[in-house]
Design a protein around this motif. Structure first.
Motif, PDB file in Angstrom:
ATOM      1  N   TRP A 149      49.247  84.880  54.113  1.00  0.00           N
ATOM      2  CA  TRP A 149      48.826  85.697  55.251  1.00  0.00           C
ATOM      3  C   TRP A 149      49.180  87.164  55.037  1.00  0.00           C
ATOM      4  N   PHE A 150      50.359  87.433  54.430  1.00  0.00           N
ATOM      5  CA  PHE A 150      50.728  88.823  54.193  1.00  0.00           C
ATOM      6  C   PHE A 150      49.864  89.416  53.082  1.00  0.00           C
ATOM      7  N   ASP A 151      49.618  88.654  52.056  1.00  0.00           N
ATOM      8  CA  ASP A 151      48.789  89.122  50.942  1.00  0.00           C
ATOM      9  C   ASP A 151      47.407  89.532  51.437  1.00  0.00           C
ATOM     10  N   GLU A 152      46.781  88.676  52.237  1.00  0.00           N
ATOM     11  CA  GLU A 152      45.447  88.972  52.745  1.00  0.00           C
ATOM     12  C   GLU A 152      45.474  90.096  53.782  1.00  0.00           C
ATOM     13  N   GLY A 153      46.501  90.095  54.624  1.00  0.00           N
ATOM     14  CA  GLY A 153      46.591  91.152  55.629  1.00  0.00           C
ATOM     15  C   GLY A 153      46.786  92.514  54.999  1.00  0.00           C
ATOM     16  N   TYR A 154      47.658  92.587  53.968  1.00  0.00           N
ATOM     17  CA  TYR A 154      47.887  93.872  53.307  1.00  0.00           C
ATOM     18  C   TYR A 154      46.627  94.352  52.598  1.00  0.00           C
ATOM     19  N   GLU A 183      54.355  81.227  60.116  1.00  0.00           N
ATOM     20  CA  GLU A 183      54.215  79.967  59.383  1.00  0.00           C
ATOM     21  C   GLU A 183      52.922  79.254  59.764  1.00  0.00           C
ATOM     22  N   ALA A 184      52.609  79.231  61.063  1.00  0.00           N
ATOM     23  CA  ALA A 184      51.395  78.549  61.508  1.00  0.00           C
ATOM     24  C   ALA A 184      50.143  79.280  61.036  1.00  0.00           C
ATOM     25  N   LEU A 185      50.232  80.601  60.874  1.00  0.00           N
ATOM     26  CA  LEU A 185      49.069  81.373  60.446  1.00  0.00           C
ATOM     27  C   LEU A 185      48.624  80.978  59.046  1.00  0.00           C
ATOM     28  N   GLU A 186      49.556  80.558  58.226  1.00  0.00           N
ATOM     29  CA  GLU A 186      49.229  80.203  56.839  1.00  0.00           C
ATOM     30  C   GLU A 186      48.192  79.089  56.767  1.00  0.00           C
ATOM     31  N   ASP A 187      48.226  78.149  57.710  1.00  0.00           N
ATOM     32  CA  ASP A 187      47.296  77.018  57.673  1.00  0.00           C
ATOM     33  C   ASP A 187      45.854  77.434  57.961  1.00  0.00           C
ATOM     34  N   GLY A 188      45.672  78.544  58.676  1.00  0.00           N
ATOM     35  CA  GLY A 188      44.318  78.942  59.050  1.00  0.00           C
ATOM     36  C   GLY A 188      43.449  79.322  57.873  1.00  0.00           C
ATOM     37  N   PHE A 189      44.059  79.744  56.767  1.00  0.00           N
ATOM     38  CA  PHE A 189      43.268  80.146  55.601  1.00  0.00           C
ATOM     39  C   PHE A 189      42.695  78.948  54.853  1.00  0.00           C
ATOM     40  N   ARG A 190      43.185  77.761  55.147  1.00  0.00           N
ATOM     41  CA  ARG A 190      42.667  76.572  54.469  1.00  0.00           C
ATOM     42  C   ARG A 190      41.381  76.081  55.120  1.00  0.00           C
ATOM     43  N   MET A 194      34.789  80.217  61.268  1.00  0.00           N
ATOM     44  CA  MET A 194      35.420  81.031  62.296  1.00  0.00           C
ATOM     45  C   MET A 194      36.935  80.974  62.210  1.00  0.00           C
ATOM     46  N   GLU A 195      37.483  79.828  61.832  1.00  0.00           N
ATOM     47  CA  GLU A 195      38.945  79.698  61.751  1.00  0.00           C
ATOM     48  C   GLU A 195      39.512  80.613  60.669  1.00  0.00           C
ATOM     49  N   ALA A 196      38.838  80.680  59.526  1.00  0.00           N
ATOM     50  CA  ALA A 196      39.286  81.572  58.459  1.00  0.00           C
ATOM     51  C   ALA A 196      39.133  83.026  58.881  1.00  0.00           C
ATOM     52  N   SER A 197      38.028  83.345  59.541  1.00  0.00           N
ATOM     53  CA  SER A 197      37.808  84.711  60.014  1.00  0.00           C
ATOM     54  C   SER A 197      38.893  85.119  61.006  1.00  0.00           C
ATOM     55  N   TRP A 198      39.258  84.207  61.894  1.00  0.00           N
ATOM     56  CA  TRP A 198      40.319  84.457  62.869  1.00  0.00           C
ATOM     57  C   TRP A 198      41.656  84.695  62.164  1.00  0.00           C
ATOM     58  N   SER A 199      41.934  83.923  61.112  1.00  0.00           N
ATOM     59  CA  SER A 199      43.191  84.071  60.377  1.00  0.00           C
ATOM     60  C   SER A 199      43.243  85.408  59.646  1.00  0.00           C
ATOM     61  N   TYR A 200      42.139  85.798  59.032  1.00  0.00           N
ATOM     62  CA  TYR A 200      42.091  87.094  58.360  1.00  0.00           C
ATOM     63  C   TYR A 200      42.316  88.229  59.365  1.00  0.00           C
ATOM     64  N   MET A 202      43.962  88.134  62.216  1.00  0.00           N
ATOM     65  CA  MET A 202      45.353  88.165  62.663  1.00  0.00           C
ATOM     66  C   MET A 202      46.275  88.716  61.575  1.00  0.00           C
ATOM     67  N   ALA A 203      46.016  88.344  60.315  1.00  0.00           N
ATOM     68  CA  ALA A 203      46.824  88.874  59.221  1.00  0.00           C
ATOM     69  C   ALA A 203      46.666  90.387  59.134  1.00  0.00           C
ATOM     70  N   HIS A 204      45.442  90.864  59.321  1.00  0.00           N
ATOM     71  CA  HIS A 204      45.192  92.309  59.337  1.00  0.00           C
ATOM     72  C   HIS A 204      45.991  92.992  60.448  1.00  0.00           C
ATOM     73  N   ARG A 205      45.988  92.367  61.640  1.00  0.00           N
ATOM     74  CA  ARG A 205      46.700  92.951  62.773  1.00  0.00           C
ATOM     75  C   ARG A 205      48.207  93.004  62.519  1.00  0.00           C
ATOM     76  N   ILE A 206      48.762  91.971  61.912  1.00  0.00           N
ATOM     77  CA  ILE A 206      50.209  91.933  61.681  1.00  0.00           C
ATOM     78  C   ILE A 206      50.629  93.061  60.743  1.00  0.00           C
ATOM     79  N   VAL A 207      49.927  93.195  59.621  1.00  0.00           N
ATOM     80  CA  VAL A 207      50.288  94.245  58.663  1.00  0.00           C
ATOM     81  C   VAL A 207      49.995  95.625  59.242  1.00  0.00           C
ATOM     82  N   SER A 208      48.926  95.747  60.025  1.00  0.00           N
ATOM     83  CA  SER A 208      48.632  97.028  60.683  1.00  0.00           C
ATOM     84  C   SER A 208      49.763  97.420  61.619  1.00  0.00           C
TER      85      SER A 208
END
Length: 352
Positions: A149-154, A183-190, A194-200, A202-208
């Motif tokens: 999640w951090f890798d994709e968000g960054y 931890e729960a966010l990691e599962d969304g990339f699998r 729409m679920e993957a898009s939502w996870s991406y 959220m990861a963007h928002r966290i790093v932002s």
């Protein structure tokens, strides 16, 4: 003389790359089948049909070779543009996600991209390249430490993919959905779609949010601490004075405050719009029915007036001559005789 595209030690790790595109020796190296460009630490290889794209990718890579909070990268990078979809799947392997427009291999410092055949869903190739280069740069400094999640968000933040946050603006789930923990966010990339898009998003928002707390200088301190302590939690406390749990609550509250009301308004407006569209046929049908009913009433009134006029005229025509048309009128009696006026020779006053 025909040379392999990539002369590094691990060229065979990408199946078919050496055999798929070849270039003639030169600067830039070109041949009947493909083109190779070298500039600084970058090498771009592509088929002849994607030569313009290859040159644009090279120019962008050289001009945008710094990433927020990270040290300048020094590793050589190969950017290979697949000539067709089958070759892309062959180069990236069977385990890459279906929606991937490009794939980065951090251990090999390679990026595989789709060529001119890619659909519009693949996005802007220059932004996609920047995203994948950020993966390589982050891995070069921190290795395998960052989670998915951090890798994709960054990478999303570094590439300026602001459209990621539009998911929050239009997702009604923002109103009631519980934003996940790290931890729960990691599962969304699998998942996919729409679920993957939502996870991406959220990861963007966290790093932002992390970047907004201390800017690029804060990110730089955070990365140095993460590298030295080998702990995300310790780096977070040392750089921002927050525990991981406190930061989770911070980004969740900030995201919900920023986008929750907007998502509700957007979706309510959309629902109202859909209901309006659904009601249009009913309104049109009602107006047609009212119009037909009004026309029928007007026709009935006109027919009734015509009938009354016809009956009144016929009644007048049926009255005998000299007979009053009023049946209730009483016949006049004979008038009383009127005394004659006195003649001129008659005395004015009669004798007493």
């Amino acid at each position: 003389m025909v040379l392999a595209l990539w002369l590094g030690s691990g060229a065979q790790s990408i199946p078919g790359l050496r055999a798929s595109v070849a270039v003639a020796q030169g600067a830039p190296e070109t041949g009947a089948q493909g083109i190779r460009l070298d500039n600084g630490r970058f090498t771009v290889v592509a088929g002849r049909r994607d030569e313009r794209l290859a040159r644009a990718l090279m120019a962008s890579a050289v001009a945008n070779d710094r990433f927020p909070g990270l040290r300048p990268s020094a590793a050589r990078v190969l950017i290979a543009v697949a000539p067709d979809a089958d070759t892309f799947r062959q180069w990236v392997g069977p385990f890459a996600p279906e929606w991937g427009a490009a794939i980065a291999f951090p251990d090999q410092q390679r990026i595989i991209m789709q060529g001119g055949y890619a659909s519009s869903d693949a996005g802007d190739p220059l932004i996609v390249l920047r995203h994948e280069m950020a993966h390589l740069a982050l891995h070069e400094q921190l290795g395998p430490r960052p989670s998915r999640w951090f890798d994709e968000g960054y990478a999303s933040v570094a590439a300026g993919e602001f459209s990621r946050e539009q998911v929050f603006e239009t997702t009604l789930g923002m109103v009631w959905r519980t934003l996940p923990s790290f931890e729960a966010l990691e599962d969304g990339f699998r998942g996919g779609g729409m679920e993957a898009s939502w996870s991406y998003a959220m990861a963007h928002r966290i790093v932002s949010e992390l970047r907004e707390l201390g800017g690029d200088a804060g990110l730089a301190r955070f990365f140095v601490e993460w590298e030295s302590t080998n702990s995300f939690e310790k780096a977070l406390r040392s750089s921002y004075g927050m525990t991981g749990e406190a930061f989770e609550k911070h980004w969740q509250s900030q995201t919900r405050r920023r986008y929750g009301a907007l998502a509700l308004v957007t979706n309510v407006s959309a629902v109202v719009g859909l209901l309006s569209l659904a009601l249009v046929p009913l309104v049109v049908q009602r107006r047609k029915r009212d119009r037909a009913r009004l026309e029928a009433m007007r026709a009935a009134d006109a027919a009734q007036e015509a009938a009354l006029r016809e009956s009144s005229l016929q009644a007048l025509l049926d009255i005998p001559e000299g007979v009053t048309s009023d049946p209730e009128a009483e016949p006049e009696s004979d008038p009383e005789p009127v005394a004659p006026l006195p003649g001129p020779s008659s005395p004015r006053y009669p004798p007493a």
